[in-house]
Write a protein that holds these residues in place. Structure first.
Motif, mmCIF file in Angstrom:
data_model
loop_
_atom_site.group_PDB
_atom_site.id
_atom_site.type_symbol
_atom_site.label_atom_id
_atom_site.label_comp_id
_atom_site.label_asym_id
_atom_site.label_seq_id
_atom_site.Cartn_x
_atom_site.Cartn_y
_atom_site.Cartn_z
ATOM 1 N N GLY A 118 0.827 -1.197 0.000
ATOM 2 C CA GLY A 118 0.000 0.000 0.000
ATOM 3 C C GLY A 118 0.858 1.241 0.000
ATOM 4 N N ALA A 119 0.592 2.149 0.914
ATOM 5 C CA ALA A 119 1.324 3.419 0.942
ATOM 6 C C ALA A 119 1.396 3.950 2.364
ATOM 7 C CB ALA A 119 0.647 4.448 0.038
ATOM 8 N N THR A 120 2.462 4.676 2.628
ATOM 9 C CA THR A 120 2.599 5.425 3.881
ATOM 10 C C THR A 120 2.926 6.868 3.542
ATOM 11 O OG1 THR A 120 4.960 4.907 4.106
ATOM 12 C CG2 THR A 120 3.394 3.418 5.189
ATOM 13 N N ILE A 121 2.432 7.778 4.358
ATOM 14 C CA ILE A 121 2.712 9.204 4.204
ATOM 15 C C ILE A 121 3.174 9.733 5.559
ATOM 16 C CG2 ILE A 121 1.792 11.474 3.624
ATOM 17 C CD1 ILE A 121 -0.295 10.127 1.892
ATOM 18 N N ASN A 122 4.325 10.367 5.577
ATOM 19 C CA ASN A 122 4.856 10.998 6.791
ATOM 20 C C ASN A 122 4.733 12.508 6.642
ATOM 21 O OD1 ASN A 122 5.583 8.582 8.069
ATOM 22 N ND2 ASN A 122 7.553 8.515 7.018
ATOM 23 N N LEU A 123 4.042 13.117 7.579
ATOM 24 C CA LEU A 123 3.777 14.553 7.522
ATOM 25 C C LEU A 123 4.568 15.280 8.592
ATOM 26 C CD1 LEU A 123 -0.133 14.526 7.182
ATOM 27 C CD2 LEU A 123 1.569 14.531 5.343
ATOM 28 N N GLU A 124 5.219 16.367 8.197
ATOM 29 C CA GLU A 124 5.764 17.328 9.151
ATOM 30 C C GLU A 124 4.736 18.445 9.311
ATOM 31 O OE1 GLU A 124 9.574 18.632 7.897
ATOM 32 O OE2 GLU A 124 10.504 16.647 8.061
ATOM 33 N N PHE A 125 4.516 18.877 10.542
ATOM 34 C CA PHE A 125 3.386 19.755 10.815
ATOM 35 C C PHE A 125 3.812 20.969 11.620
ATOM 36 C CE2 PHE A 125 3.782 16.463 13.971
ATOM 37 C CZ PHE A 125 3.676 17.127 15.178
ATOM 38 N N THR A 126 2.920 21.934 11.657
ATOM 39 C CA THR A 126 3.109 23.172 12.408
ATOM 40 C C THR A 126 2.162 23.165 13.616
ATOM 41 O OG1 THR A 126 1.410 24.420 11.215
ATOM 42 C CG2 THR A 126 3.607 24.311 10.209
ATOM 43 N N PRO A 127 2.286 24.141 14.521
ATOM 44 C CA PRO A 127 1.361 24.188 15.669
ATOM 45 C C PRO A 127 -0.110 24.324 15.293
ATOM 46 C CG PRO A 127 3.296 25.537 16.111
ATOM 47 C CD PRO A 127 3.395 25.116 14.679
ATOM 48 N N ASP A 128 -0.418 24.669 14.047
ATOM 49 C CA ASP A 128 -1.816 24.821 13.629
ATOM 50 C C ASP A 128 -2.457 23.495 13.231
ATOM 51 O OD1 ASP A 128 -1.657 27.573 13.990
ATOM 52 O OD2 ASP A 128 -0.912 27.899 11.951
ATOM 53 N N PHE A 129 -1.694 22.414 13.181
ATOM 54 C CA PHE A 129 -2.246 21.140 12.709
ATOM 55 C C PHE A 129 -3.178 20.538 13.759
ATOM 56 C CE2 PHE A 129 -1.988 16.481 12.350
ATOM 57 C CZ PHE A 129 -2.465 16.329 11.053
ATOM 58 N N ASP A 130 -4.324 20.024 13.293
ATOM 59 C CA ASP A 130 -5.324 19.388 14.152
ATOM 60 C C ASP A 130 -5.540 17.968 13.636
ATOM 61 O OD1 ASP A 130 -7.810 18.510 15.336
ATOM 62 O OD2 ASP A 130 -8.190 20.605 15.871
ATOM 63 N N LEU A 131 -5.096 16.979 14.410
ATOM 64 C CA LEU A 131 -5.162 15.581 13.969
ATOM 65 C C LEU A 131 -6.595 15.121 13.749
ATOM 66 C CD1 LEU A 131 -3.790 12.821 13.484
ATOM 67 C CD2 LEU A 131 -4.008 12.405 15.930
ATOM 68 N N GLN A 132 -7.486 15.389 14.692
ATOM 69 C CA GLN A 132 -8.865 14.925 14.578
ATOM 70 C C GLN A 132 -9.558 15.548 13.372
ATOM 71 O OE1 GLN A 132 -10.504 12.574 16.693
ATOM 72 N NE2 GLN A 132 -11.880 12.680 14.936
ATOM 73 N N LYS A 133 -9.370 16.839 13.169
ATOM 74 C CA LYS A 133 -10.005 17.504 12.030
ATOM 75 C C LYS A 133 -9.466 16.976 10.703
ATOM 76 C CE LYS A 133 -11.505 21.916 13.991
ATOM 77 N NZ LYS A 133 -11.413 23.401 13.882
ATOM 78 N N TYR A 134 -8.173 16.748 10.646
ATOM 79 C CA TYR A 134 -7.597 16.280 9.387
ATOM 80 C C TYR A 134 -8.046 14.845 9.087
ATOM 81 C CZ TYR A 134 -4.235 15.530 5.644
ATOM 82 O OH TYR A 134 -3.666 15.265 4.425
ATOM 83 N N GLN A 135 -8.141 14.006 10.109
ATOM 84 C CA GLN A 135 -8.622 12.646 9.872
ATOM 85 C C GLN A 135 -10.068 12.669 9.392
ATOM 86 O OE1 GLN A 135 -7.679 9.166 12.511
ATOM 87 N NE2 GLN A 135 -9.839 9.346 13.040
ATOM 88 N N ASP A 136 -10.904 13.496 10.011
ATOM 89 C CA ASP A 136 -12.295 13.616 9.567
ATOM 90 C C ASP A 136 -12.371 14.117 8.131
ATOM 91 O OD1 ASP A 136 -13.032 12.760 12.071
ATOM 92 O OD2 ASP A 136 -13.470 14.770 12.840
ATOM 93 N N LYS A 137 -11.495 15.036 7.767
ATOM 94 C CA LYS A 137 -11.497 15.585 6.410
ATOM 95 C C LYS A 137 -11.185 14.483 5.395
ATOM 96 C CE LYS A 137 -8.470 18.478 3.525
ATOM 97 N NZ LYS A 137 -9.494 19.066 2.626
ATOM 98 N N LEU A 138 -10.173 13.663 5.672
ATOM 99 C CA LEU A 138 -9.807 12.604 4.736
ATOM 100 C C LEU A 138 -10.910 11.553 4.619
ATOM 101 C CD1 LEU A 138 -6.013 12.018 5.506
ATOM 102 C CD2 LEU A 138 -7.056 13.474 3.759
ATOM 103 N N VAL A 139 -11.554 11.235 5.734
ATOM 104 C CA VAL A 139 -12.629 10.246 5.697
ATOM 105 C C VAL A 139 -13.809 10.763 4.886
ATOM 106 C CG1 VAL A 139 -14.318 9.016 7.106
ATOM 107 C CG2 VAL A 139 -11.944 9.138 7.841
ATOM 108 N N GLN A 140 -14.182 12.007 5.101
ATOM 109 C CA GLN A 140 -15.363 12.550 4.435
ATOM 110 C C GLN A 140 -15.120 12.857 2.965
ATOM 111 O OE1 GLN A 140 -16.448 15.942 6.795
ATOM 112 N NE2 GLN A 140 -16.833 14.718 8.656
#
Length: 402
Positions: free
Chosen positions: A189-211
């Protein structure tokens, strides 16, 4: 830590923080007295995702890597009421932290309430081992997520998993399977490694990808795991620079043979494209994708910004090596001479400096003052300034006059 469940009251109190999971322990059916001691806290096959009510959570596109299938430090743990159990808490860490533990129908979510239960007659019969369970009552305080905290017990988790599944991982269909952090077996499959800033929200981003992506019909067979991990940093593949927090996304699909991992690869490409367009607004500074499918070996693809940084670093190193090589070449050909540097020893620095030479005397000589004559070779002076005459007795000067 994947966000797959939360108490309703907690969701209202901290809507921006990642929801914690609820894990239920199961003895795996009827347990014989002979193997009751073998039930390990770190066996991922003995834990289930459940709703806050205790009911089994329905299956969906979200899954967890093996280390996170065991309760993490901010999770709730439920031992179903009216059941007997005995679990071994042997661990590589002296204390196993949890948010809360529900046992015998009673939720214990403070250190004092849990300490009171440990002092009762039931706890020693239910928990044994060198690891001490500790209830903190604290959820994850960071909206970018929290690491699970089971990395030190990763080998123990994998050993328990393989002992249950036949002591070996299933053979993947891809040539060079991926090895996500926290997962015991290689995957296609695939893996993605993200570098993030203090503005990143894990729960919101996961919901965005699911929806927006996982809900599309073409990705029906794809599952996703998302969590914060700590990956060791290296320089030129050799020198360790410590561990850095990353957001790891793991994508797998249900394809087989040469098509294994291809749908997950397509979804990863769509995620990378979305990061290129909206990454800054989402709090994502860079992303790197790695894929492995049944028809191709694993490879890496970076975001444009990360690619530019990597290319600049490589070009700088190459230029430095060429510059040093040119200096060495000219030096060996004799075209360039380097100044010889004589190191100064410490004792030389401590010597007193020589006194300055006295100024020349411009006055007159004192005849009364006796001065030693200079040391001069008289023979040399005579040879230069004195004339020597000899008298000839046969010569008469008066005779020559006329």
């Amino acid at each position: 830590m994947p966000a797959v469940g939360a108490h309703e009251g907690d969701a209202r109190a901290s809507p921006r923080l990642p929801a914690h999971r609820v894990r239920s322990f199961t003895s795996g059916g009827t347990v014989r007295f002979a193997d009751a001691e073998q039930r390990s806290w770190f066996d991922p096959t003995l834990w289930r995702d459940v709703l806050p009510s205790g009911e089994l959570r329905p299956g969906g596109p979200i899954f967890s890597v093996h280390e996170e299938r065991v309760p993490c430090r901010h999770d709730d743990v439920i031992f179903q009421p009216e059941t007997s159990f005995r679990v071994n808490t042997d661990s590589a860490q002296p204390v196993i932290h949890l948010r809360s533990i529900s046992v015998m129908g009673q939720e214990l979510n403070t250190p004092s309430s849990w300490a009171g239960y440990l002092g009762g007659p039931s706890a020693p019969l239910q928990f044994h081992g060198n690891g001490t369970l500790q209830v903190t009552g604290n959820g994850c305080p960071d909206k970018s997520g929290c690491a699970c905290g089971n990395a030190l017990d990763g080998p123990r988790i994998c050993a328990a998993l393989l002992r249950t599944s036949g002591r070996q991982c299933p053979e993947p269909a891809c040539q060079s399977p991926l090895q996500p952090l926290g997962h015991c077996c290689g995957v296609c499959g695939a893996t993605i490694n993200l570098e993030f800033t203090p503005d990143f929200d894990l729960q919101k981003y996961q919901d965005k990808l699911v929806q927006e992506l996982l809900s599309q019909p073409k990705y029906a067979g794809v599952q996703m795991a998302m969590s914060k991990v700590h990956r060791a940093q290296t320089f030129l593949g050799a020198v360790s620079r410590g561990a850095a927090p990353l957001i790891q996304i793991v994508l797998i699909d249900d394809r087989a043979g040469a098509q294994a991992g291809t749908t997950a690869e397509q979804l990863a490409a769509d995620i990378m494209q979305d990061i290129a367009q909206h990454g800054e607004a989402l709090g994502i500074s860079s992303g790197k994708m790695e894929v492995a499918t049944g028809s191709a070996a694993s490879g890496q693809v970076g975001s444009p910004r990360a690619s530019r940084i990597t290319a600049g670093t490589v070009m700088g190193l190459l230029f430095s090596l060429l510059f040093l090589g040119g200096i060495l070449f000219l030096y060996r050909r004799g075209k360039l001479r380097l100044p010889a540097l004589r190191p100064q020893h410490p004792w030389e620095r401590m010597e007193d400096p020589e006194p300055p030479a006295p100024a020349s005397d411009k006055g007159f000589d004192n005849p009364v003052f006796s001065v030693e004559p200079p040391d001069v070779d008289l023979g040399e002076v005579a040879s230069k300034d004195l004339q020597v005459f000899y008298l000839n007795p046969l010569y008469n000067a008066s005779e020559t006059e006329t």
